[in-house]
Design a protein around this motif. Structure first.
Motif, short mmCIF file in Angstrom:
data_model
loop_
_atom_site.label_atom_id
_atom_site.label_comp_id
_atom_site.label_asym_id
_atom_site.label_seq_id
_atom_site.Cartn_x
_atom_site.Cartn_y
_atom_site.Cartn_z
N ARG A 91 0.87 -1.18 0.00
CA ARG A 91 0.00 0.00 0.00
C ARG A 91 0.90 1.22 0.00
NH1 ARG A 91 -2.57 -0.20 6.11
NH2 ARG A 91 -0.63 -0.62 7.24
N PRO A 92 0.44 2.33 -0.53
CA PRO A 92 1.32 3.50 -0.63
C PRO A 92 1.60 4.13 0.72
CG PRO A 92 -0.90 4.06 -1.36
CD PRO A 92 -0.88 2.57 -1.16
N LEU A 93 2.74 4.75 0.80
CA LEU A 93 3.10 5.55 1.97
C LEU A 93 2.54 6.95 1.76
CD1 LEU A 93 4.79 6.00 4.58
CD2 LEU A 93 6.69 6.64 3.07
N HIS A 94 1.73 7.42 2.70
CA HIS A 94 1.17 8.77 2.60
C HIS A 94 2.12 9.74 3.30
CE1 HIS A 94 -2.91 7.98 0.95
NE2 HIS A 94 -2.61 6.76 1.35
N VAL A 95 2.73 10.62 2.51
CA VAL A 95 3.68 11.60 3.03
C VAL A 95 3.04 12.98 2.97
CG1 VAL A 95 5.94 12.67 2.72
CG2 VAL A 95 5.65 10.22 2.27
N VAL A 96 2.88 13.60 4.14
CA VAL A 96 2.33 14.95 4.19
C VAL A 96 3.52 15.91 4.28
CG1 VAL A 96 0.80 16.54 5.40
CG2 VAL A 96 0.29 14.08 5.37
N ALA A 97 3.85 16.52 3.15
CA ALA A 97 5.01 17.41 3.05
C ALA A 97 4.57 18.80 3.50
CB ALA A 97 5.54 17.44 1.62
N CYS A 98 4.88 19.12 4.75
CA CYS A 98 4.32 20.30 5.40
C CYS A 98 5.33 21.44 5.45
CB CYS A 98 3.87 19.93 6.81
SG CYS A 98 3.09 21.29 7.70
N ALA A 99 5.04 22.53 4.76
CA ALA A 99 5.90 23.71 4.74
C ALA A 99 5.33 24.79 5.67
CB ALA A 99 6.01 24.25 3.32
N ALA A 106 4.64 6.15 -2.96
CA ALA A 106 4.22 7.19 -2.02
C ALA A 106 3.21 8.13 -2.66
CB ALA A 106 5.43 7.99 -1.53
N VAL A 107 2.32 8.63 -1.82
CA VAL A 107 1.40 9.69 -2.19
C VAL A 107 1.81 10.93 -1.40
CG1 VAL A 107 -1.00 10.47 -2.23
CG2 VAL A 107 -0.46 8.04 -2.58
N LEU A 119 11.51 9.59 -4.11
CA LEU A 119 10.96 8.40 -3.47
C LEU A 119 10.66 7.31 -4.49
CD1 LEU A 119 8.55 10.05 -0.86
CD2 LEU A 119 10.78 9.00 -0.43
N ALA A 120 10.17 7.70 -5.66
CA ALA A 120 9.93 6.72 -6.72
C ALA A 120 11.24 6.07 -7.15
CB ALA A 120 9.24 7.38 -7.90
N ALA A 121 12.31 6.88 -7.27
CA ALA A 121 13.61 6.35 -7.65
C ALA A 121 14.15 5.40 -6.58
CB ALA A 121 14.60 7.49 -7.87
N ASP A 122 13.75 5.63 -5.32
CA ASP A 122 14.17 4.76 -4.22
C ASP A 122 13.29 3.52 -4.09
OD1 ASP A 122 16.15 6.57 -3.61
OD2 ASP A 122 15.02 7.56 -2.01
#
Length: 245
Positions: A10-18, A48-49, A41-44
């Motif tokens: 299942r995808p990892l949900h990453v909340v990129a908070c600035a 992820a979303v 992240l895709a290259a790794d």
């Protein structure tokens, strides 16, 4: 955060908070950082979303983004901030604590790769051997954040092979204008300010009036920043639930 999250099941949900900014260029650059992070992240090999969020100035705010995530999915908040401060220790920590299965990774810095970026920015701004250098951090009253800024100044000093003074745009001393004035009083003919700031905005605009001979551009754009964020995410996921929730 389970180490298996984002492993294909299942995808990892990453909340990129600035932080958020009114500066149009700053907004574009931070959005570009999220795109770079998704690509890294895709290259790794991580499915992820990436979710957009802010703690101030812009919408959507972090708490509303976390509340809108599908129930039961694991998520991790990635602070798009350079060091510890009020926003990481209070705003982000409290928002994440209200949602189950939600972790928080460390902020972007300090990181030796950022020192290399700062050195490039100084060269671009016209730095010459013998120029005094002031590292300008945003500033915080939280001691951990001040120690991290000092570590970045030390890393930049190692990169340049000279002393670097740390100063702050707000909340802590010395201020950037005071640090520039002190360097001149100590005999420096030219003083440069290395802006330890993610993107153009309120603090970067103020550096123009600090009295320096040159001020660097902000850290963005550049894929190095996304690599640093991806590294923080990897560190947090490896530590497990007790360290990230």
């Amino acid at each position: 955060m389970s180490p298996a999250a984002g492993d294909g099941a299942r995808p990892l949900h990453v909340v990129a908070c600035a932080h958020g900014t009114d500066n149009p260029e700053g907004r574009l650059l931070v959005n570009g950082l999220r795109e770079d992070l998704a690509a890294q992240l895709a290259a790794d090999g991580i499915d992820a979303v990436i979710h957009e969020a802010y703690v101030d100035v812009q919408e959507p705010r972090l708490d509303s983004v976390l509340a809108a995530l599908p129930p039961g999915v694991e998520a991790i908040v990635a602070p798009l901030l350079l060091s510890e401060g009020f926003h990481t220790s209070v705003d982000i920590a409290e928002a994440a604590a209200l949602r189950p299965n939600t972790g928080v990774c460390a902020p972007i810095g300090p990181d030796p790769r950022l020192a290399a970026v700062l050195a490039v920015r100084l060269a671009e701004a016209g730095h010459r051997p013998g120029d005094a250098v002031v590292l300008a951090a945003a500033g915080t009253r939280i001691e951990a954040g001040q120690r991290q800024a000092a570590r970045m100044a030390a890393a930049l000093a190692g990169e340049l092979g000279q002393d670097v003074t740390v100063a702050y745009c707000s909340a802590a001393a010395p201020s950037v204008p005071d640090a520039v004035a002190a360097a001149r009083a100590a005999g420096a003919k030219r003083v440069g300010v290395a802006a330890f700031l993610l993107a153009p905005g309120f603090f970067h605009d103020r550096l123009a009036g600090a009295g320096a001979d040159h001020v660097t551009a902000a850290l963005l754009p550049g894929v190095t920043i996304a690599k640093c964020v991806a590294g923080r995410l990897a560190e947090a996921r490896a530590k497990g639930p007790s360290d990230t929730e």
